[in-house]
Scaffold this motif. Structure first.
Motif, PDB file in Angstrom:
ATOM      1  N   TYR A   1       8.864   2.049   4.174  1.00  0.00           N
ATOM      2  CA  TYR A   1      10.111   2.394   3.477  1.00  0.00           C
ATOM      3  C   TYR A   1       9.869   3.539   2.504  1.00  0.00           C
ATOM      4  O   TYR A   1       8.735   3.785   2.068  1.00  0.00           O
ATOM      5  CB  TYR A   1      10.670   1.174   2.745  1.00  0.00           C
ATOM      6  CG  TYR A   1       9.787   0.671   1.615  1.00  0.00           C
ATOM      7  CD1 TYR A   1      10.104   0.964   0.294  1.00  0.00           C
ATOM      8  CD2 TYR A   1       8.656  -0.085   1.865  1.00  0.00           C
ATOM      9  CE1 TYR A   1       9.292   0.524  -0.741  1.00  0.00           C
ATOM     10  CE2 TYR A   1       7.849  -0.529   0.844  1.00  0.00           C
ATOM     11  CZ  TYR A   1       8.170  -0.225  -0.464  1.00  0.00           C
ATOM     12  OH  TYR A   1       7.380  -0.661  -1.481  1.00  0.00           O
ATOM     13  N   LEU A   2      10.935   4.223   2.139  1.00  0.00           N
ATOM     14  CA  LEU A   2      10.862   5.288   1.138  1.00  0.00           C
ATOM     15  C   LEU A   2      10.912   4.677  -0.242  1.00  0.00           C
ATOM     16  O   LEU A   2      11.792   3.886  -0.545  1.00  0.00           O
ATOM     17  CB  LEU A   2      12.014   6.278   1.303  1.00  0.00           C
ATOM     18  CG  LEU A   2      11.997   7.121   2.570  1.00  0.00           C
ATOM     19  CD1 LEU A   2      13.221   8.036   2.604  1.00  0.00           C
ATOM     20  CD2 LEU A   2      10.722   7.948   2.672  1.00  0.00           C
ATOM     21  N   GLU A   3       9.947   5.044  -1.085  1.00  0.00           N
ATOM     22  CA  GLU A   3       9.904   4.523  -2.443  1.00  0.00           C
ATOM     23  C   GLU A   3      10.754   5.393  -3.357  1.00  0.00           C
ATOM     24  O   GLU A   3      10.822   6.601  -3.202  1.00  0.00           O
ATOM     25  CB  GLU A   3       8.472   4.463  -2.957  1.00  0.00           C
ATOM     26  CG  GLU A   3       7.653   3.402  -2.283  1.00  0.00           C
ATOM     27  CD  GLU A   3       6.331   3.164  -2.964  1.00  0.00           C
ATOM     28  OE1 GLU A   3       5.812   4.064  -3.639  1.00  0.00           O
ATOM     29  OE2 GLU A   3       5.790   2.058  -2.804  1.00  0.00           O
ATOM     30  N   LYS A   4      11.385   4.769  -4.331  1.00  0.00           N
ATOM     31  CA  LYS A   4      12.187   5.499  -5.319  1.00  0.00           C
ATOM     32  C   LYS A   4      11.434   5.605  -6.603  1.00  0.00           C
ATOM     33  O   LYS A   4      10.643   4.818  -6.953  1.00  0.00           O
ATOM     34  CB  LYS A   4      13.516   4.764  -5.553  1.00  0.00           C
ATOM     35  CG  LYS A   4      14.354   4.720  -4.312  1.00  0.00           C
ATOM     36  CD  LYS A   4      15.652   5.373  -4.581  1.00  0.00           C
ATOM     37  CE  LYS A   4      16.443   5.368  -3.277  1.00  0.00           C
ATOM     38  NZ  LYS A   4      17.590   6.074  -3.282  1.00  0.00           N
TER      39      LYS A   4
ATOM     40  N   LYS B   1       6.622  13.139   0.079  1.00  0.00           N
ATOM     41  CA  LYS B   1       7.404  12.006  -0.402  1.00  0.00           C
ATOM     42  C   LYS B   1       6.542  10.765  -0.283  1.00  0.00           C
ATOM     43  O   LYS B   1       5.823  10.592   0.692  1.00  0.00           O
ATOM     44  CB  LYS B   1       8.676  11.827   0.418  1.00  0.00           C
ATOM     45  CG  LYS B   1       9.728  12.858   0.146  1.00  0.00           C
ATOM     46  CD  LYS B   1      10.997  12.524   0.897  1.00  0.00           C
ATOM     47  CE  LYS B   1      12.043  13.583   0.621  1.00  0.00           C
ATOM     48  NZ  LYS B   1      13.237  13.386   1.413  1.00  0.00           N
ATOM     49  N   GLN B   2       6.647   9.918  -1.277  1.00  0.00           N
ATOM     50  CA  GLN B   2       5.871   8.694  -1.233  1.00  0.00           C
ATOM     51  C   GLN B   2       6.639   7.644  -0.447  1.00  0.00           C
ATOM     52  O   GLN B   2       7.821   7.422  -0.674  1.00  0.00           O
ATOM     53  CB  GLN B   2       5.571   8.177  -2.632  1.00  0.00           C
ATOM     54  CG  GLN B   2       4.620   7.016  -2.624  1.00  0.00           C
ATOM     55  CD  GLN B   2       4.120   6.665  -4.009  1.00  0.00           C
ATOM     56  OE1 GLN B   2       4.366   7.370  -4.965  1.00  0.00           O
ATOM     57  NE2 GLN B   2       3.414   5.559  -4.106  1.00  0.00           N
ATOM     58  N   VAL B   3       5.947   7.043   0.481  1.00  0.00           N
ATOM     59  CA  VAL B   3       6.525   5.941   1.231  1.00  0.00           C
ATOM     60  C   VAL B   3       5.675   4.708   0.960  1.00  0.00           C
ATOM     61  O   VAL B   3       4.492   4.807   0.633  1.00  0.00           O
ATOM     62  CB  VAL B   3       6.603   6.228   2.754  1.00  0.00           C
ATOM     63  CG1 VAL B   3       7.527   7.392   3.037  1.00  0.00           C
ATOM     64  CG2 VAL B   3       5.243   6.486   3.344  1.00  0.00           C
ATOM     65  N   GLY B   4       6.297   3.561   1.045  1.00  0.00           N
ATOM     66  CA  GLY B   4       5.570   2.320   0.846  1.00  0.00           C
ATOM     67  C   GLY B   4       5.344   1.622   2.171  1.00  0.00           C
ATOM     68  O   GLY B   4       6.144   1.749   3.103  1.00  0.00           O
ATOM     69  N   LEU B   5       4.253   0.931   2.245  1.00  0.00           N
ATOM     70  CA  LEU B   5       3.962   0.083   3.399  1.00  0.00           C
ATOM     71  C   LEU B   5       3.678  -1.300   2.831  1.00  0.00           C
ATOM     72  O   LEU B   5       2.657  -1.518   2.184  1.00  0.00           O
ATOM     73  CB  LEU B   5       2.766   0.598   4.184  1.00  0.00           C
ATOM     74  CG  LEU B   5       2.374  -0.217   5.411  1.00  0.00           C
ATOM     75  CD1 LEU B   5       3.514  -0.211   6.437  1.00  0.00           C
ATOM     76  CD2 LEU B   5       1.107   0.330   6.037  1.00  0.00           C
ATOM     77  N   ARG B   6       4.623  -2.191   3.014  1.00  0.00           N
ATOM     78  CA  ARG B   6       4.491  -3.543   2.465  1.00  0.00           C
ATOM     79  C   ARG B   6       4.408  -4.540   3.603  1.00  0.00           C
ATOM     80  O   ARG B   6       5.177  -4.495   4.546  1.00  0.00           O
ATOM     81  CB  ARG B   6       5.670  -3.874   1.566  1.00  0.00           C
ATOM     82  CG  ARG B   6       5.476  -5.201   0.854  1.00  0.00           C
ATOM     83  CD  ARG B   6       6.518  -5.480  -0.169  1.00  0.00           C
ATOM     84  NE  ARG B   6       6.516  -4.432  -1.185  1.00  0.00           N
ATOM     85  CZ  ARG B   6       7.373  -4.408  -2.191  1.00  0.00           C
ATOM     86  NH1 ARG B   6       8.287  -5.335  -2.318  1.00  0.00           N
ATOM     87  NH2 ARG B   6       7.322  -3.437  -3.070  1.00  0.00           N
TER      88      ARG B   6
ATOM     89  N   THR C   1       0.823  -1.194   0.000  1.00  0.00           N
ATOM     90  CA  THR C   1       0.000   0.000   0.000  1.00  0.00           C
ATOM     91  C   THR C   1       0.866   1.256   0.000  1.00  0.00           C
ATOM     92  O   THR C   1       1.702   1.414   0.886  1.00  0.00           O
ATOM     93  CB  THR C   1      -0.872   0.029   1.285  1.00  0.00           C
ATOM     94  OG1 THR C   1      -1.527  -1.220   1.418  1.00  0.00           O
ATOM     95  CG2 THR C   1      -1.882   1.143   1.243  1.00  0.00           C
ATOM     96  N   PRO C   2       0.675   2.146  -0.981  1.00  0.00           N
ATOM     97  CA  PRO C   2       1.428   3.398  -0.932  1.00  0.00           C
ATOM     98  C   PRO C   2       0.862   4.313   0.143  1.00  0.00           C
ATOM     99  O   PRO C   2      -0.337   4.327   0.404  1.00  0.00           O
ATOM    100  CB  PRO C   2       1.233   3.993  -2.325  1.00  0.00           C
ATOM    101  CG  PRO C   2      -0.024   3.399  -2.826  1.00  0.00           C
ATOM    102  CD  PRO C   2      -0.167   2.051  -2.165  1.00  0.00           C
ATOM    103  N   GLU C   3       1.736   5.044   0.756  1.00  0.00           N
ATOM    104  CA  GLU C   3       1.368   6.037   1.762  1.00  0.00           C
ATOM    105  C   GLU C   3       2.060   7.339   1.360  1.00  0.00           C
ATOM    106  O   GLU C   3       2.963   7.330   0.531  1.00  0.00           O
ATOM    107  CB  GLU C   3       1.868   5.607   3.148  1.00  0.00           C
ATOM    108  CG  GLU C   3       1.384   4.262   3.613  1.00  0.00           C
ATOM    109  CD  GLU C   3       0.067   4.333   4.347  1.00  0.00           C
ATOM    110  OE1 GLU C   3      -0.242   5.408   4.887  1.00  0.00           O
ATOM    111  OE2 GLU C   3      -0.644   3.324   4.363  1.00  0.00           O
ATOM    112  N   TYR C   4       1.676   8.427   1.964  1.00  0.00           N
ATOM    113  CA  TYR C   4       2.333   9.698   1.668  1.00  0.00           C
ATOM    114  C   TYR C   4       2.713  10.377   2.970  1.00  0.00           C
ATOM    115  O   TYR C   4       1.942  10.414   3.915  1.00  0.00           O
ATOM    116  CB  TYR C   4       1.433  10.603   0.829  1.00  0.00           C
ATOM    117  CG  TYR C   4       1.201  10.022  -0.540  1.00  0.00           C
ATOM    118  CD1 TYR C   4       2.114  10.249  -1.556  1.00  0.00           C
ATOM    119  CD2 TYR C   4       0.120   9.193  -0.788  1.00  0.00           C
ATOM    120  CE1 TYR C   4       1.938   9.684  -2.816  1.00  0.00           C
ATOM    121  CE2 TYR C   4      -0.067   8.622  -2.032  1.00  0.00           C
ATOM    122  CZ  TYR C   4       0.846   8.877  -3.042  1.00  0.00           C
ATOM    123  OH  TYR C   4       0.672   8.299  -4.274  1.00  0.00           O
ATOM    124  N   ALA C   5       3.929  10.890   2.986  1.00  0.00           N
ATOM    125  CA  ALA C   5       4.416  11.601   4.165  1.00  0.00           C
ATOM    126  C   ALA C   5       3.978  13.064   4.075  1.00  0.00           C
ATOM    127  O   ALA C   5       3.515  13.525   3.030  1.00  0.00           O
ATOM    128  CB  ALA C   5       5.937  11.500   4.244  1.00  0.00           C
TER     129      ALA C   5
END
Length: 132
Positions: free
Chosen positions: A129-132, A55-60, A47-51
């Motif tokens: 985690y931070l997505e690239k 910045k987009q962060v991922g939640l896996r 699931t993508p999340e947003y800070a």
């Protein structure tokens, strides 16, 4: 990639390596795998999340399954995995240098697969985690 980095982190741990060697497989072990113990992993949710700074962060959510010919073997592998991942924060050694903000263990289950006579201990982690 997060999965690549986690495999390098887990597989590079001396305790994990002493227990399973290179027997760390995505989703399922090869059909001919008969050497125990071994570990599999799979994504069960992503699931993508947003800070706040956009910045987009991922939640896996990743499930790890430790298989053994006896209960203690599967438990030893899971304990070694927990020693590596519980509350892990840092930059992984994958090609993207993925930054893990935190790894949180959220559940665990013990199981016996009567058809194959194999013990399976599993746990799930949420990795932020931070997505690239």
């Amino acid at each position: 990639m997060l999965s690549e980095g986690l495999v390098l982190l887990i597989g590079g741990d001396k305790t994990v390596k002493s227990l399973i060697g290179l027997r760390l497989y995505p989703v399922a072990a090869p059909p001919e795998q008969s050497t125990f113990p071994y570990l599999t992993y799979q994504t069960v949710a992503d699931t993508p999340e947003y800070a706040l700074d956009s910045k987009q962060v991922g939640l896996r959510r990743i499930q790890f399954d430790a298989f053994g010919s006896n209960y203690q073997d599967s438990q030893n592998v899971l304990k070694a995995l927990r020693n590596v991942l519980d509350a892990y924060k840092g930059t992984l050694s994958d090609s993207d240098q993925t930054k893990v903000l935190v790894a949180t263990r959220i559940m665990g289950i013990d199981n016996f697969e009567s058809d194959s006579r194999v013990y399976r201990s599993l746990c799930e982690y949420e990795i932020l985690y931070l997505e690239k």
